[in-house]
Design an enzyme around this catalytic site. Structure first.
Site, PDB file in Angstrom:
ATOM      1  N   GLU A 191       0.821  -1.211   0.000  1.00  0.00           N
ATOM      2  CA  GLU A 191       0.000   0.000   0.000  1.00  0.00           C
ATOM      3  C   GLU A 191       0.856   1.264   0.000  1.00  0.00           C
ATOM      4  O   GLU A 191       0.507   2.255  -0.635  1.00  0.00           O
ATOM      5  CB  GLU A 191      -0.952   0.008   1.200  1.00  0.00           C
ATOM      6  CG  GLU A 191      -2.060  -1.043   1.131  1.00  0.00           C
ATOM      7  CD  GLU A 191      -2.980  -0.852  -0.065  1.00  0.00           C
ATOM      8  OE1 GLU A 191      -2.961   0.231  -0.672  1.00  0.00           O
ATOM      9  OE2 GLU A 191      -3.734  -1.790  -0.383  1.00  0.00           O
ATOM     10  N   TYR A 228      -6.383   6.957   3.474  1.00  0.00           N
ATOM     11  CA  TYR A 228      -6.558   5.849   2.538  1.00  0.00           C
ATOM     12  C   TYR A 228      -5.847   4.586   3.033  1.00  0.00           C
ATOM     13  O   TYR A 228      -6.449   3.500   3.088  1.00  0.00           O
ATOM     14  CB  TYR A 228      -6.035   6.195   1.126  1.00  0.00           C
ATOM     15  CG  TYR A 228      -5.843   4.921   0.355  1.00  0.00           C
ATOM     16  CD1 TYR A 228      -6.949   4.252  -0.163  1.00  0.00           C
ATOM     17  CD2 TYR A 228      -4.594   4.307   0.267  1.00  0.00           C
ATOM     18  CE1 TYR A 228      -6.816   3.034  -0.787  1.00  0.00           C
ATOM     19  CE2 TYR A 228      -4.445   3.085  -0.357  1.00  0.00           C
ATOM     20  CZ  TYR A 228      -5.565   2.458  -0.882  1.00  0.00           C
ATOM     21  OH  TYR A 228      -5.442   1.246  -1.468  1.00  0.00           O
ATOM     22  N   ASP A 285      -9.758   5.494  -2.678  1.00  0.00           N
ATOM     23  CA  ASP A 285      -8.595   6.006  -3.411  1.00  0.00           C
ATOM     24  C   ASP A 285      -9.093   6.707  -4.672  1.00  0.00           C
ATOM     25  O   ASP A 285     -10.286   6.928  -4.835  1.00  0.00           O
ATOM     26  CB  ASP A 285      -7.648   4.856  -3.760  1.00  0.00           C
ATOM     27  CG  ASP A 285      -8.209   4.031  -4.892  1.00  0.00           C
ATOM     28  OD1 ASP A 285      -9.438   3.904  -4.974  1.00  0.00           O
ATOM     29  OD2 ASP A 285      -7.418   3.515  -5.710  1.00  0.00           O
TER      30      ASP A 285
END
Length: 355
Positions: A39, A122, A140
């Site tokens: 991520e 996020y 996102d």
DNA sequence: AACTCGGGGCT
DNA sequence: AGCCCAGAGTT
């Protein structure tokens, strides 16, 4: 209606799921370390770009405690070329924090993840959802575009994230939250694309307000901003007797933090800097600088850089000459042991540095 | 709220 | 040439 959308997305996902190295198959919950690492790398970065970096990191540092033992320069070196280098610094900080204060265990909730360096709204949502099955909206850029079109959100781009999150609060996320999040991102990435969305064959077309209005491709609304150009000179100074080049280590804050670079003027807007005033700082005898004809062009997030490169072969009289304390001579075959951003690799190539 | 942070890929 | 991308941190 949200129930039907979630059902369609999961059905689509089960049939079309991409196999990615940070995803676990067979419905198992993936390793939080892999989810976190991916991520962070995926922030503003596409999947194909990330994959080779992800494999290299995992090979070097299989666990969070391995990563925590690495030095900052080792991590920067493995990160070189990926961009947004502050992510690498925060990755380093976060690994040390989790290793030393959290006993190598990632927090599992959105609010606790949000406290960690490099983890924003996020990423906190993504990790808690994907790695810990927490029913949290994961928003996102892909999801923003999907929601803007599904609900025909004709509002400024900066407001879409908040509005999308509010809408997703009403979605049933308790069952397979991580899969729902990833299905929305995969779906928007391959069907509800930024350009030429595949509306005709879209499984959600009967639920899409902007499709009914015929405005899907115009959403979300985009706002234009023009990039200025900045200008600079770079010096590629070679030491005659051992093919070493003069580099400096950039400051830990600001642009390209902590990476190696060639000496340069300020990257100033509107006009070329005063070249003689610049290179006389570095070269006691500055005759015979070869200026490369073709300037280097490089695009940053908010400006273009146009740079000219001068090559200078230093005589024996400056063998031990180091103009500033943050500078060092690096032999051409050792350059690849240091972290160089792509811009500096362009400079190296332009002035013909080979090992 | 606006700005600062890379680099590659697409149109 | 412009905009996009599994955004976060700073001011």
């Amino acid at each position: 209606m949200p129930d039907e959308i979630v059902k369609i997305l999961l059905t689509w996902y089960d049939k079309n799921q991409r196999i990615l190295p940070w995803r676990m198959v067979d419905g198992n919950v993936p390793n939080p370390y892999l989810v976190w690492l991916s991520e962070i790398m995926l922030q503003q970065t596409t999947v194909p770009t990330v994959i080779p970096y992800f494999y290299r990191f995992l090979e070097k540092w299989p666990s969070i405690s391995d990563l925590a033992r690495a030095s900052r320069d080792e991590i920067l070196h493995a990160w070189q070329g990926l961009g947004y280098y502050n992510r690498a610094h925060k990755l380093h900080e976060c690994s040390i924090l989790i290793s030393q204060k959290y006993n190598n265990i990632f927090p599992s909730t959105y609010n606790n993840l949000l406290l960690l360096p490099g983890i924003g709204p996020y990423t906190a949502a993504a990790i808690s959802s994907i790695a810990f099955n927490q029913p949290v909206p994961v928003v996102d850029g892909n999801v923003e575009r999907l929601m803007a079109r599904l609900y025909a959100l004709q509002i400024p781009k900066k407001d879409i994230k908040k509005r999308s999150t509010e809408i997703l609060q009403l979605f049933p996320l308790n069952h397979r939250p991580g899969d729902i999040a990833q299905s929305m991102m995969d779906f928007a990435n391959s069907i509800c694309t930024w350009a030429k969305p595949k509306c005709l064959s879209c499984p959600l077309k009967n639920h899409c307000k902007s499709q009914k209005l015929g405005i899907a491709e115009q959403l979300p609304k985009r706002e234009v901003k023009k990039k200025p150009t900045r200008y600079a000179y770079f010096l590629c100074i070679e030491r005659n007797h051992d093919k070493a080049f003069l580099f400096y280590k950039r400051p830990l804050k600001g642009l390209l933090p902590g990476l190696m670079g060639f000496p340069s003027t300020n990257w100033q807007p509107h006009a070329w800097p005063d070249a003689p005033a610049f290179y006389s700082q570095f070269l006691p005898n500055h005759d015979n600088i070869q200026w490369i004809d073709t300037p280097i062009q490089h695009t940053f997030t908010h400006f273009y850089l146009e740079a000219r490169v001068g090559k200078y072969v230093a005589s024996n009289s400056i063998i031990n000459y180091v103009p500033f304390p943050n500078m060092q001579w690096i032999k051409s075959c050792n350059i690849n042991k240091h972290a160089l951003p792509t811009l500096m690799k362009k400079v190296a190539k332009t002035c013909g540095i080979v090992c």
